[in-house]
Design a protein around this motif. Structure first.
Motif, mmCIF file in Angstrom:
data_model
loop_
_atom_site.group_PDB
_atom_site.id
_atom_site.type_symbol
_atom_site.label_atom_id
_atom_site.label_comp_id
_atom_site.label_asym_id
_atom_site.label_seq_id
_atom_site.Cartn_x
_atom_site.Cartn_y
_atom_site.Cartn_z
ATOM 1 N N HIS A 6 -41.045 -53.555 -44.566
ATOM 2 C CA HIS A 6 -40.422 -53.182 -43.132
ATOM 3 C C HIS A 6 -39.863 -54.187 -42.591
ATOM 4 C CE1 HIS A 6 -42.121 -49.258 -42.811
ATOM 5 N NE2 HIS A 6 -43.469 -49.557 -43.259
ATOM 6 N N ILE A 7 -38.829 -53.998 -41.659
ATOM 7 C CA ILE A 7 -38.179 -55.125 -40.886
ATOM 8 C C ILE A 7 -39.161 -55.515 -39.862
ATOM 9 C CG2 ILE A 7 -35.829 -54.280 -41.506
ATOM 10 C CD1 ILE A 7 -35.870 -53.272 -38.539
ATOM 11 N N VAL A 15 -39.840 -56.757 -33.956
ATOM 12 C CA VAL A 15 -40.151 -54.912 -33.912
ATOM 13 C C VAL A 15 -41.513 -54.866 -33.320
ATOM 14 C CG1 VAL A 15 -40.248 -53.114 -35.396
ATOM 15 C CG2 VAL A 15 -38.477 -54.803 -35.741
ATOM 16 N N PHE A 16 -41.754 -54.072 -32.745
ATOM 17 C CA PHE A 16 -43.019 -53.567 -32.182
ATOM 18 C C PHE A 16 -43.305 -52.181 -32.373
ATOM 19 C CE2 PHE A 16 -45.910 -51.753 -28.907
ATOM 20 C CZ PHE A 16 -46.955 -53.005 -29.030
ATOM 21 N N ASP A 17 -44.418 -51.923 -33.144
ATOM 22 C CA ASP A 17 -44.922 -50.479 -33.597
ATOM 23 C C ASP A 17 -45.584 -49.798 -32.406
ATOM 24 O OD1 ASP A 17 -46.223 -48.371 -34.913
ATOM 25 O OD2 ASP A 17 -46.340 -49.190 -36.594
ATOM 26 N N VAL A 68 -36.326 -48.710 -33.227
ATOM 27 C CA VAL A 68 -35.979 -48.741 -34.477
ATOM 28 C C VAL A 68 -36.599 -47.356 -34.968
ATOM 29 C CG1 VAL A 68 -37.056 -49.648 -36.774
ATOM 30 C CG2 VAL A 68 -36.146 -51.426 -34.948
ATOM 31 N N VAL A 69 -36.277 -46.603 -35.700
ATOM 32 C CA VAL A 69 -36.856 -45.378 -36.083
ATOM 33 C C VAL A 69 -37.479 -45.429 -37.490
ATOM 34 C CG1 VAL A 69 -36.381 -42.693 -36.700
ATOM 35 C CG2 VAL A 69 -34.896 -44.128 -34.860
ATOM 36 N N ASP A 104 -36.252 -47.166 -40.987
ATOM 37 C CA ASP A 104 -36.900 -48.554 -41.472
ATOM 38 C C ASP A 104 -38.160 -47.957 -42.374
ATOM 39 O OD1 ASP A 104 -38.145 -50.955 -41.963
ATOM 40 O OD2 ASP A 104 -39.238 -50.741 -39.852
ATOM 41 N N ILE A 105 -37.715 -47.486 -43.507
ATOM 42 C CA ILE A 105 -38.870 -46.883 -44.290
ATOM 43 C C ILE A 105 -38.867 -47.355 -45.850
ATOM 44 C CG2 ILE A 105 -39.191 -44.435 -45.362
ATOM 45 C CD1 ILE A 105 -37.692 -43.132 -43.188
#
Length: 317
Positions: A6-7, A15-17, A68-69, A104-105
């Motif tokens: 993942h980026i 990037v924050f989940d 980010v999807v 982002d998969i």
């Protein structure tokens, strides 16, 4: 080969989940401090649209600048049409959005050839202030739906555009070439292979080489193809090259033939960076490149065997 990770950064932000943080009861950061990732896991209790609504309800999205999807399918390949409609429907609540990464998969979630992409033109028409768009997915030959697509469009503010695919349909670069993107500074295509829907040919890339269409262009990436040598030969005398600050010809079947064409063409010493990682260059040619371009940061990592009969691109399936 596949997309493995993942980026971790997008649009110059970490990037924050969001989903993981909410499920763990973690504190949420300032809206503009991160690129917010929304994704679901296989057989998740809530679908992507529900998580997206949760994001809209929990975060001051008026201050969000990047999204980010991630994975949107709960149980097998699912079209991006639903999530796209949800994003477009929330445009009024995302006035500060400037960066959007779709897909982002990793291969553990879905092979890139199974990522059921759609026409992303509405993203650009709905978000006229967007400055960066990345789209990862499959061609229509590889998925149930229409596949990755774009229509010619005018967009005043887009500065960075990248399409990532294991098989890029030729209609995508043709649509980009027919678009009016006066602010575009960075353009990249992962071209892929015919076996996964890749129908882009060298002729489809010629419009990006004459230097006339995108006057602000400073970085060009024509990557992940089986015809990297042909691309290099075309770039050797392309008018766009003197204007570039960086060039990316990585991830594909790049050999001494292509490198020779580059070095025997116009000067490349003005470049800040030349990315050739995942290549099939001999040791002698790698050394020649370093000696010929002493001030250029050259990425020659991921060397394959030059005499390998089974040469492959970095990302296909």
């Amino acid at each position: 080969m596949t997309v493995n990770n993942h980026i971790e950064e997008f649009h110059d932000l970490p990037v924050f989940d969001f989903v993981a943080a909410v499920d763990e009861g973690a504190a949420l950061p300032e809206p503009a401090a991160v690129a917010w990732k929304i994704a679901v896991e296989f057989e998740a209790d809530q679908d992507w649209s529900a998580r997206w609504q949760q994001f809209l309800d929990r975060v001051d999205t008026a201050r969000v600048t990047a999204v980010v999807v991630g994975e949107w399918s709960q149980d097998g390949p699912e079209s991006f049409a639903g999530p796209l409609a949800a994003i477009l429907g929330a445009a009024g609540r995302l006035p500060a959005l400037r960066g959007l990464f779709i897909g982002d998969i990793t291969y553990e979630e879905s092979e890139i050839s199974w990522i059921d992409m759609v026409d992303v033109t509405p993203v650009l028409t709905t978000f006229p202030l967007l400055t960066e768009l990345v789209v990862r997915g499959a061609a229509d030959e590889s998925v149930e739906g229409d596949g990755m697509a774009l229509q010619p469009v005018r967009h005043e503010h887009l500065r960075a555009l990248r399409f990532e695919s294991g098989g890029l349909p030729g209609k995508v670069p043709r649509a980009v070439a027919a678009s009016e993107l006066p602010a575009l500074e960075r353009l990249e295509f992962w071209l892929g292979v015919p076996g996964y829907g890749g129908s882009t040919r060298p002729a489809d890339l010629e419009p990006f080489l004459d230097g006339a269409r995108f006057p602000a262009l400073r970085h060009l990436g024509l990557q992940n193809s089986e015809f990297q040598d042909e691309i290099a030969a075309a770039l050797a005398h392309a008018p766009v090259v003197p204007r570039l600050e960086s060039l990316n010809l990585s991830m594909g079947v790049f050999t001494d033939q292509g490198a020779t064409a580059l070095l025997e063409g116009q000067p490349l010493t003005h470049l800040k960076a030349l990315d050739l990682h995942h290549h099939y260059l001999t040791d002698a040619m790698q050394q020649r490149l370093r000696e010929s371009l002493p001030g250029v940061a050259i990425d020659l990592s991921g060397a394959g065997k030059p005499d390998d009969q089974w040469r492959y691109v970095a990302v296909a399936e």
